[in-house]
Structure formats: C-alpha cells, structure tokens
Design an enzyme around this catalytic site. Structure first.
Site, mmCIF file in Angstrom:
data_model
loop_
_atom_site.group_PDB
_atom_site.id
_atom_site.type_symbol
_atom_site.label_atom_id
_atom_site.label_comp_id
_atom_site.label_asym_id
_atom_site.label_seq_id
_atom_site.Cartn_x
_atom_site.Cartn_y
_atom_site.Cartn_z
ATOM 1 N N ASP A 257 52.676 27.157 39.608
ATOM 2 C CA ASP A 257 51.727 28.351 39.533
ATOM 3 C C ASP A 257 52.448 29.726 39.895
ATOM 4 O OD1 ASP A 257 48.359 28.971 39.092
ATOM 5 O OD2 ASP A 257 49.535 30.308 40.052
ATOM 6 N N ASN A 265 49.684 41.639 36.376
ATOM 7 C CA ASN A 265 48.866 42.223 35.293
ATOM 8 C C ASN A 265 48.366 43.502 35.645
ATOM 9 O OD1 ASN A 265 49.190 40.393 33.191
ATOM 10 N ND2 ASN A 265 47.651 39.264 34.054
ATOM 11 N N ASP A 274 52.650 38.850 29.884
ATOM 12 C CA ASP A 274 52.953 37.896 28.778
ATOM 13 C C ASP A 274 54.256 37.675 28.885
ATOM 14 O OD1 ASP A 274 50.071 37.630 28.322
ATOM 15 O OD2 ASP A 274 50.389 38.749 26.322
ATOM 16 N N GLU A 300 48.499 30.778 34.120
ATOM 17 C CA GLU A 300 50.006 31.227 34.581
ATOM 18 C C GLU A 300 50.349 29.688 35.125
ATOM 19 O OE1 GLU A 300 47.437 31.284 36.737
ATOM 20 O OE2 GLU A 300 48.777 32.452 38.222
HETATM 21 P P1 GH3 Z 1 48.099 32.768 43.411
HETATM 22 O O1 GH3 Z 1 49.297 33.189 43.773
HETATM 23 O O2 GH3 Z 1 46.986 32.458 44.313
HETATM 24 O O3 GH3 Z 1 48.312 31.946 42.221
HETATM 25 O O4 GH3 Z 1 47.436 34.268 42.821
HETATM 26 P P2 GH3 Z 1 47.291 34.664 41.257
HETATM 27 O O5 GH3 Z 1 47.143 36.135 41.314
HETATM 28 O O6 GH3 Z 1 48.623 34.260 40.596
HETATM 29 O O7 GH3 Z 1 46.212 33.799 40.738
HETATM 30 P P3 GH3 Z 1 44.840 34.165 39.969
HETATM 31 O O8 GH3 Z 1 44.435 32.989 39.488
HETATM 32 O O9 GH3 Z 1 43.914 34.898 40.958
HETATM 33 O O10 GH3 Z 1 45.128 35.138 38.543
HETATM 34 C C1 GH3 Z 1 45.704 34.637 37.501
HETATM 35 C C2 GH3 Z 1 45.673 35.560 36.715
HETATM 36 O O11 GH3 Z 1 46.770 35.271 35.456
HETATM 37 C C3 GH3 Z 1 44.413 35.999 36.061
HETATM 38 C C4 GH3 Z 1 44.533 36.193 34.724
HETATM 39 O O12 GH3 Z 1 44.070 37.566 34.126
HETATM 40 C C5 GH3 Z 1 45.874 36.153 34.241
HETATM 41 N N1 GH3 Z 1 46.371 35.574 33.015
HETATM 42 C C6 GH3 Z 1 45.778 34.365 32.490
HETATM 43 N N2 GH3 Z 1 46.233 33.845 31.355
HETATM 44 C C7 GH3 Z 1 47.135 35.023 31.142
HETATM 45 C C8 GH3 Z 1 47.849 35.307 29.820
HETATM 46 O O13 GH3 Z 1 47.926 34.741 28.690
HETATM 47 N N3 GH3 Z 1 48.492 36.666 29.817
HETATM 48 C C9 GH3 Z 1 48.395 37.385 30.868
HETATM 49 N N4 GH3 Z 1 48.966 38.423 30.780
HETATM 50 N N5 GH3 Z 1 47.808 37.113 32.008
HETATM 51 C C10 GH3 Z 1 47.130 35.891 31.959
HETATM 52 MG MG MG Z 2 48.985 32.400 40.169
#
Ligand code: GH3
Ligand code: MG
Length: 521
Positions: A257, A265, A274, A300
C-alpha cells in the site's frame, strides 16, 4: 485477451518440445502441466482447452510414475489440445441449433469462410448440452415459431447465454415485429429474417464477440494500470491453493500500500495520483519474475503473488523493491517527488480454503508496518498479537424513541473490515453534548435529528464542528421530507450526508455503510 492466448499456446508448445528431448516425464510434471492448462485456459477464454485438460487430469493414472514422450504425445494429440489447436488462435466457436440437418450444413458452409468454427445441434436439448460443454462464443438458433408455447429449453438456453454474455441470434421465417419483440423480451440478442444475409450476420457476430471480449478483459485487467484485478487473484489464488494442498508447493502473498497517497492526490491532483499508480504497477511488472503475478486490489493497494517463494525469500525481494522504489522520481510541474510503500507478507503454511485468508494475514502485517512508521515490510507472524480493530463510535441523537431504536438496530448491522463499531444513543442534543463521548484519535459517526426540542440538530452540529477535529467525526443529518432549505442548511453547517424522513430502514443502513466505507477505507 488474444495476447494472453497466444502466449499460453506458445507455452504449451514450448513445454511439449522441451519434453521431446527428455527421456521421461514424471507424473508430477504432467499433472502440473494439465493443471495449469485447466486453470489458465478458462481464465483467458480458452474454455475448450481447459475442459479437455480437466478431463485428462481426472483420468490420470496416479500409479503411473513416469511417462515417455511418445505416450504423452499420443495421449494429448488425440485430444483437442494439440491436433485441433487452431493456427489462428482467435477462431471463434459458433453453435448452430436447427431441427433441420441440411440447414445446419448450409449455415456451416456459409459461416466457415468468414473464419468461424461451427458446431451444430438438432435439438434445443442437445444445444443446451453443447453450450455447457463447448462454451461457444455465439449461438445461432433457427427457430421458425412464435414464442407463446416455447419449450423450457429455450429459456434455459437464453438465460445461460445471457448470464455469460454469449449472444443468441435468432434466424426465422417469421418477420412480424411482434414475434421479434417477444424474442428480445426473452433475452435473445438479435433477430434475422430468412433468407439470411450472411455477410451482415458475420459482421454482427464479430461485433458481439468483440464486445464480450472487451468486457471479459475489463473484469480481469485493471483499466488504469493494466495489471490483473482482484477477480483474477481469486482465480489464480484458488489454483495455487490447490497445488499447495496436493504438493505442498508453497507460495507467498505480498500486500502493498502506497504511503500517504491521499496527500499525493491532495498536493498534486488526482491525475498525478493516477500516474503514480501506473508508475508503481509498471515498476512491479518490470521487476517481478516470470510466474509472479501483479494485482491491483483497488485504490492504492496492490498484491504480488509469488509461487514457490517462502516468506523470507519474499522479504528479500520486497525489501529490494522498496529500496529501489523510493528512488524512483515522479514529477509534477517539473518538480520531482518520490513515493514510498509499506508491505505485509504472508506465506501459505496450512491448508486454507480461500486466498482471502492469506490476504487478511498479509493485511495485518501491513497494518502493523503502517502503524510503526510506514516505508517498511513486515512478515505476518501467527503468534504476534496484532492491535485490535479500530473502534468507530456511532452516536444516534433523536428525541423519538422508536426511531432511535430503529436506527440503532439497523446500524448494528454495518460492517467494515478492520473496524468494530460501538453504538451510543442520546434522547436530545444537550444530553449528547454533556456526555464525555469524544476520544482523541478515534473515529465517530453522528446520526443527528434535525428537529429536536431544546437544542436543535443544526446547533448541535455547529458545536461539533467548532469544538472537535472535523476529519474524525462524520455527521449524517436526518431532515424533514424534501425540504431543500433544511438540506442546504445542514450541508452548509458541515453535515457529510443527510437522509430525509421517512426513510426505509435498510436504505438508511446501506447509505451509512457506503459513507463509512468511503471515509474509513
Ligand atoms: P497510508 O499511508 O496510511 O496508507 O495513508 P494513505 O493516504 O495512503 O491512505 P488512505 O487510505 O487514507 O488514502 C488512500 C487514497 O487513495 C484515498 C483515495 O482518494 C485515493 N485513491 C483511491 N483510488 C484512487 C485512484 O484510482 N486514483 C487516485 N488518483 N487516487 C485514488
Ligand atoms: Mg495508502
């Protein structure tokens, strides 16, 4: 899909030519070969190979330890596997069902020049059987009747075909619009009035088959990154588990992850986000060994499935990847930035039924890696005490006792993996605000009635928003029926969502479940 089919067939040919130079082929080698054809063939649209291989597999004599090439060759050549292996691997199989054998032959003669392989059945019953056995890409049904007294086999066929997105095209003498519409109502795909224009028919068939293959591809491959999807993990994971159960051939699952991806983002925009996801997928695909699988679980989160690899070997590999990845440069407006990831590893060590059991273990290790600093890899340890699930407190504030209980009952049923829920109920806003419900660093969901005697919902909401960190507290407002002003006020005051009264209990639950999933995961 064609790319994978070609690769797959090449691999079969390669194995056979390798075996030609070998003196003997062991039972295990042959078993694995057939097993992999059975598993992979079905996943990439080569169902015939898969079915043939499975049949051979079931008939394999376990007492025969060794095979010589000539025997295997005869044994396999007699099947569709080799001899009938079409030169053009994309040949589509068309099943024609007609009561008239001459008409069957006539269609066969007219379609084969377009490059189709045609098989026929002279009853619907036999057609259904062939549909199951041969998995055709398209069915042509010569059905010169109306549909009122249609036999049950017709619906059985159309339902099966519909579920598998296989087009069923009717060929009929009857040109009435009514009859055609009846056919469409039964889920049949196209309708041709005889005499059939074969050129048009061939084009229609080709379009339908292409559409289906795009669809199949899209559920197997992730659109953004091109790696496999969760669905494929289930297929391949099940196959690996079968091999483990039979041969104790171990494998490891790595869950990865990206760290602080949300911030990427937020800082650089979703498009850059992306690109990072694509970059990570390419990075893994470029470094993995042949036979390893890269899967995007969603968001992710990625999985590497590593056959014949124990957890220590996986650790060495992933640590090398991790150190390399943090040096990969991404750019935003020509400014470089880098990203790290955390990983959890789990090795199959005991018989389990579902690959999800392994990914849950890897998830525990990953979660621990995140909590203890990120940018690190941990192996799942069955003896470790992993921190309990995070608690989410749900506060229901409503002066109507019946409604309060109803909401409570519904919310007891919400489930988000990795979280456990506790529910507190309050009869009014004052009681809620006076209670010591808040704990720093925990998550809360407040279901708040808009209209209450004393402090009303809006005032309670504005106190929540001004006194506590916004990110930790989700608020759902229960508002009066379609009073837009109330809704706008609620959203302006900081509600995350609203539900209008009266509501269907399970709708409320589904809505809140979605909100929680979106916000917590
Ligand atoms: P951690 O280190 O604890 O994993 O924190 P994090 O910020 O990586 O994790 P969190 O689960 O809080 O956020 C994941 C983010 O991924 C939230 C969501 O907007 C983004 N995301 C999910 N799918 C996609 C995608 O297909 N494209 C993009 N650009 N962002 C995405
Ligand atoms: Mg994450």
């Amino acid at each position: 899909m064609k790319k994978y089919q070609t690769k797959f067939l090449e691999k079969i040919r390669q194995t056979l030519s390798d075996w030609e130079s070998q003196q003997t082929i062991s039972f295990d080698e042959l078993y694995r070969f057939l097993h992999s054809i059975a598993g992979t063939g079905a996943s990439i649209g080569l169902h015939q190979y898969s079915a043939e291989a499975r049949e051979r597999l079931d008939g394999l004599d376990p007492d025969k330890d060794y095979w010589i090439y000539e025997d295997i060759y005869t044994y396999l050549v007699e099947t569709v596997l080799i001899e009938k292996m079409p030169e053009n691997q994309d040949v589509s199989l068309i099943l024609v069902i007609s009561e008239h054998a001459e008409y069957l032959a006539f269609i066969k003669d007219h379609l084969e020049p377009f490059g189709y392989m045609v098989i026929g059945a002279i009853t619907l019953e036999k057609g259904n059987q062939l549909f199951i056995d041969q998995k055709p890409d398209c069915v042509l049904l010569d059905y010169p009747y109306e549909y009122e007294d249609a036999p049950a086999e017709l619906d059985a066929l159309s339902q099966k075909a519909f579920a598998e997105i296989v087009p069923v095209i009717i060929l009929s003498e009857l040109s009435s619009k009514d009859v055609q519409n009846q056919a469409y109502k039964r889920g049949l795909t196209d309708y041709f009035v005889k005499p059939v224009d074969f050129e048009e028919l061939a084009i229609r068939i080709s379009n339908r088959i292409q559409l289906r293959s795009i669809f199949e591809h899209s559920i197997m491959f992730d659109e953004l990154t091109g790696v496999f999807t969760r669905r494929y993990l289930r297929l391949e994971g099940t196959r690996q588990l079968e091999l483990y159960h039979r041969y104790q051939t171990i494998f490891s699952l790595v869950l990865m992850d990206l760290d602080f991806f949300k911030k990427i983002n937020d800082t650089y925009g979703h498009q850059t986000g992306d690109e990072v996801l694509r970059g990570f997928a390419d990075f893994l695909t470029g470094l993995k060994r042949e036979g390893d699988l890269v899967i995007r679980l969603g968001g992710e989160e990625f999985v590497l499935l590593l056959p014949n690899t124990n957890s220590e070997q996986a650790m060495i590999m992933i640590e090398r990847f991790r150190q390399m990845f943090r040096d990969v440069q991404f750019t935003y407006n020509q400014k470089p930035f880098s990203v790290t990831f955390s990983a959890g590893i789990s090795e199959v060590t005991k018989p389990i039924n579902k690959i999800e059991e392994l990914s849950d273990e890897a998830d525990k290790a990953l979660y621990a890696a995140k909590r203890t600093g990120r940018n690190k890899t941990l192996i799942f340890d069955p003896n470790a005490l992993y921190e309990a699930e995070q608690i989410v407190t749900i506060c229901i504030i409503d002066d109507d006792e019946i409604l309060r209980h109803l909401v409570e009952e519904q919310l007891h049923k919400v489930h988000v993996s990795g979280f456990s829920f506790q529910i507190l109920t309050f009869a009014d806003g004052e009681e809620f605000l006076e209670t010591n419900w808040y704990q720093p660093r925990q998550k809360f969901l407040v279901v708040l009635d808009r209209m209450m005697p004393g402090l009303d919902g809006l005032e309670v909401l504005s106190q929540i928003r001004s006194n506590y960190p916004e990110l930790d507290i989700m608020v759902v407002m229960l508002t009066g029926q379609s009073d837009e002003r109330e809704i706008v006020q609620a959203l302006n005051a900081g509600a995350d969502d609203y539900i209008t009264k009266p509501f269907q209990p399970d709708e409320l639950r589904a809505r809140i479940q979605r909100l929680l999933q979106r916000t917590l995961l």
